[in-house]
Design an enzyme around this catalytic site. Sequence first.
Site, PDB file in Angstrom:
ATOM      1  N   HIS A 138     -18.258  30.154  48.646  1.00 10.80           N
ATOM      2  CA  HIS A 138     -19.086  31.221  49.204  1.00 10.80           C
ATOM      3  C   HIS A 138     -18.370  32.560  49.213  1.00 10.80           C
ATOM      4  CE1 HIS A 138     -16.744  29.830  52.640  1.00 10.80           C
ATOM      5  NE2 HIS A 138     -17.097  30.897  53.324  1.00 10.80           N
ATOM      6  N   GLU A 175      -6.353  36.174  49.114  1.00  9.84           N
ATOM      7  CA  GLU A 175      -7.198  36.302  50.302  1.00  9.84           C
ATOM      8  C   GLU A 175      -7.149  37.688  50.929  1.00  9.84           C
ATOM      9  OE1 GLU A 175      -9.124  33.587  51.904  1.00  9.84           O
ATOM     10  OE2 GLU A 175      -8.901  32.854  49.855  1.00  9.84           O
ATOM     11  N   ARG A 212      -4.280  29.024  51.183  1.00 14.84           N
ATOM     12  CA  ARG A 212      -5.207  29.805  50.371  1.00 14.84           C
ATOM     13  C   ARG A 212      -4.544  30.881  49.513  1.00 14.84           C
ATOM     14  NH1 ARG A 212     -10.420  30.882  54.311  1.00 14.84           N
ATOM     15  NH2 ARG A 212     -10.636  28.752  55.130  1.00 14.84           N
ATOM     16  N   HIS A 246      -5.279  31.888  57.620  1.00 17.80           N
ATOM     17  CA  HIS A 246      -4.714  33.153  57.161  1.00 17.80           C
ATOM     18  C   HIS A 246      -3.548  33.537  58.064  1.00 17.80           C
ATOM     19  CE1 HIS A 246      -8.915  34.170  55.430  1.00 17.80           C
ATOM     20  NE2 HIS A 246      -8.120  33.804  54.446  1.00 17.80           N
ATOM     21  N   ASP A 248      -3.116  36.291  59.460  1.00 12.45           N
ATOM     22  CA  ASP A 248      -3.531  37.114  60.597  1.00 12.45           C
ATOM     23  C   ASP A 248      -4.066  36.298  61.762  1.00 12.45           C
ATOM     24  OD1 ASP A 248      -6.099  36.427  59.763  1.00 12.45           O
ATOM     25  OD2 ASP A 248      -6.732  38.479  59.297  1.00 12.45           O
ATOM     26  N   CYS A 367     -10.329  40.291  61.901  1.00  7.01           N
ATOM     27  CA  CYS A 367     -11.012  39.833  60.686  1.00  7.01           C
ATOM     28  C   CYS A 367     -12.086  40.809  60.239  1.00  7.01           C
ATOM     29  CB  CYS A 367     -11.649  38.458  60.922  1.00  7.01           C
ATOM     30  SG  CYS A 367     -10.494  37.084  60.842  1.00  7.01           S
TER      31      CYS A 367
END
Length: 446
Positions: A138, A175, A212, A246, A248, A367
């Site tokens: 997605h 990413e 990722r 991630h 973050d 995010c």
Amino acid sequence: MSFAVEANCDGLVGPTHSYVGLSPGNIASQVNAGQVSDPRAAVLEGLSKMRRLADWGVPQFVLPPHERPAVGFLKSIGFAGSDSEVIEGAWKTAPALAAAACSASPMWAANAATVTPSADAADGRVHLTPANLLTNLHRSLEGPQTVRSLRRLFPDETRFAVHDPLPAQPHFADEGAANHVRLCAEHGAPGVNLFVWGREAWEHWSSAYPARQTREAFEAIQRRHAAARAVFPRQGRRAIAGGAFHNDVVCVGTRETLFFHEAAFEDRAGMEDGVRRAAEGLFEPVFVEVSEADLPIEDLVKSYLFNSQLLVLPGEDRLVLLAPGETRDNPRARAVAERLVVSNGPIGRVEYADVRQSMRNGGGPACLRLRVVLTDDELTAANQAQRFDAALHERLADWGTRRYRDRLAPTDLTDPALLVESREALDELTAILDLGGGFYPFQRDG
């Protein structure tokens, strides 16, 4: 050194914001799959956060949602007929693919691109490489429209270089800025760039959750941007296994300060040594670590303490941490946040933002924004129609209230009326943000 500020480019939540559980490794996304979402509340929450920062004196820009459902994607994999027939056919025979085509994931602008400010780039331009996001289907659909969006926001090619995404194959899994941190003495001064990676391209990865970001992807971006003073620390394997998909989620930094969890880096000492070496003669890094004993990974992931915005605000001597409401509601995380303030360290104040609609899919305040360091001239050269202020807030809040549903169950994504509603909303938004003709695929295809 020229004067510069760190601007935030926040992603607007799209009309198809939903909880379908598309992201393995994102615990919130998996746990909340199947719940009913409220796209109207989601877009208004995001706008309220933008307004808060703008009122604090932080430059804010708006990044528009992408067109969803992504009918062009579905047609490219064999579904045929009118747009409504394409969507109906996909939901009947390949619902997982249809769900991916409906995702509003571009709202999480921290994944939009990796940014190198002009102070760190060899050619003196701001460089942006949109992420290919190929680990999840997605999200892998986002790259081409993100390129278009960023080139509209930053149109002056003498000041900005908006690149194409890296090659879309696993060796260069990228990413975006969710795995990048920049430290510096002042935003306009030369800085140190931390490119945090999860795995190497040829490495066998056996964990239940994917790593990722590849090292090779960030090395390619560093070469492409000619980004100075690069450090390549590895993200902690234990953090990824615990749901920190991630960097973050376990780390945030700005100016001289890096605020992170004990599990954030595979080799913490090596990371600190690399940053100190890169920063030598420029500034003295400040490392603020939170221990596993004070904040276990389970509480870290529930609270999203590190998925906060760490802000330099006008008139403030110390940094301000804008954390999600879930941090306030988690006793361990809140205790850590309160100790930061009384410790007389670099973080002097903690504020909380309620972005619960985003958090239920695993996206906190950090995010929702892409940070871009801009000089005065670069700030002026950006598309001013996308510059957020009180007037734009009022227009967008009215737009979202009129155009967005207040209830969307996963089964509602099959409704052909949602495609019409979404396109009408985006058509109006195109004019509000002065995005130009043919900005969205449906506008180009007639």
